[in-house]
Design a protein around this motif. Sequence first.
Motif, short mmCIF file in Angstrom:
data_model
loop_
_atom_site.label_atom_id
_atom_site.label_comp_id
_atom_site.label_asym_id
_atom_site.label_seq_id
_atom_site.Cartn_x
_atom_site.Cartn_y
_atom_site.Cartn_z
N PRO A 177 28.78 55.27 74.62
CA PRO A 177 30.22 54.96 74.65
C PRO A 177 31.09 56.14 74.24
O PRO A 177 32.22 56.27 74.71
CB PRO A 177 30.37 53.79 73.67
N VAL A 178 30.58 57.01 73.36
CA VAL A 178 31.37 58.15 72.90
C VAL A 178 31.59 59.14 74.04
O VAL A 178 32.72 59.55 74.34
CB VAL A 178 30.68 58.84 71.71
N ALA A 179 30.49 59.54 74.71
CA ALA A 179 30.61 60.47 75.82
C ALA A 179 31.36 59.84 76.99
O ALA A 179 32.13 60.52 77.69
CB ALA A 179 29.22 60.92 76.26
N ARG A 180 31.15 58.54 77.20
CA ARG A 180 31.83 57.87 78.32
C ARG A 180 33.35 57.91 78.13
O ARG A 180 34.08 58.20 79.08
CB ARG A 180 31.35 56.41 78.42
N LYS A 181 33.80 57.65 76.93
CA LYS A 181 35.24 57.65 76.67
C LYS A 181 35.84 59.04 76.87
O LYS A 181 36.92 59.19 77.44
CB LYS A 181 35.51 57.15 75.25
N ALA A 182 35.11 60.06 76.41
CA ALA A 182 35.60 61.43 76.57
C ALA A 182 35.65 61.83 78.04
O ALA A 182 36.62 62.46 78.50
CB ALA A 182 34.71 62.40 75.78
N LEU A 183 34.61 61.47 78.79
CA LEU A 183 34.58 61.83 80.20
C LEU A 183 35.64 61.07 81.00
O LEU A 183 36.15 61.58 82.00
CB LEU A 183 33.19 61.57 80.78
N GLN A 184 35.95 59.87 80.59
CA GLN A 184 37.02 59.13 81.25
C GLN A 184 38.36 59.84 81.08
O GLN A 184 39.23 59.77 81.95
CB GLN A 184 37.11 57.70 80.69
N PHE A 185 38.52 60.51 79.95
CA PHE A 185 39.74 61.29 79.73
C PHE A 185 39.76 62.55 80.60
O PHE A 185 40.80 62.96 81.09
CB PHE A 185 39.85 61.68 78.25
#
Length: 405
Positions: free
Chosen positions: A233-241
Amino acid sequence: MSEPAAISASPEPQPGLRARHALLKRLADVVSLPASRINAFERAVTGDLLVEMLRLAEPRERKRVAMRIAPLAELPNSLARMLLRDDPEIAGLLLDQCASLSDADLVACARDTTTQHRFLMASRRGLSEVVTETLIGFNEPEVIEAVLRNGSARLSQVGIESVVSLSRKSTHLCLWLLRRPELRPSGAYVMFWWCGAEDRRTILQRFAVSREAMQEVSEDVFPMMAAENWADPVARKALQFIERRQRNRAAITKSPFDSLEQAVATAARDGLNREVASEIAFLAGVKPLTGAKIMGDVGGEPLAILCKATGMGRGDLLALWRSMRRPETAADGSPHPDWERVQITYEMLAVDRAQTVLRYWNWSLSSALTPALMKAIRDGEDETADDYSAPERAAMMALAQDFGR
């Protein structure tokens, strides 16, 4: 060492007090001697004696001594402490001229004196982050404005965030905040919600930055995340940005609308209600809270940012504007100033930069609104903000006015 003209031109002392006047002048002369003539201990003892005399002296006598010692590179601490807590007219001489005052001297003065003292201190050259944080902490708008206008003062990010929060009620501070080099996008994007039209334009011109560098360095990370089924979830949120796509493609399969444009067209035809607004937000790739904030904004510029970031055209922007029954023309038939400003905002932003602003809003306004954070929003418990990340603090500042009603 020459003396200021004001001392030599001072009026004749009262009868019976000539000896006191002369002694005060002599002791001030001794304190002013260079290090080659007097050591630190002698200077300190002389300063202590001078303090005892000044306690019973008249204000004009204390002012003469303050004028005499203000330019000194070395000053007895007891003497500085006393004069800094004197009337603003006297303390101001040291606050303006005395280079030997330490941060500790200034912080103690700020805490122990009045708003007028702090206002004078705010214009002092070379104020450090420690001193400006102390001055800002009193939440006195006139003092804070003086700090912001002081180009030689240095502000910490904690200080800047405090002023951003205060600017919600003291909106005249926005102008001066935007002139500070310490202001970062996180603060500017939050402040956007309560800024005036000109300040909003400045924020978008200065802080609507590109994500190109992040996209280049993370290009090979996207297939890695896909191989891991986007489980982190951490990397996913950053990549969504970071990613280039703004719209939520997965939302289309669950939406009653075929596209974001159709949802906007329906809203323009039937009016914007809660359900359609939520669908527009989901299809645009933002949370309903973010969408509600954008569509409820009085100025209207966030609508232009939403449309540009999602690739919608000028016609879609007009449809969204009409869905909220916002005026397009003035009484004389000319374009309404609000609608004209929204169109200019749409034209001035590149897609990538509009996405940066939109995603930061979505990130900050929907980040970890825990019960404790909601309580802090309602009660104004600013001290709990230190326990939260930058986006959570942004959420507290931006939403406090909504949840505090």
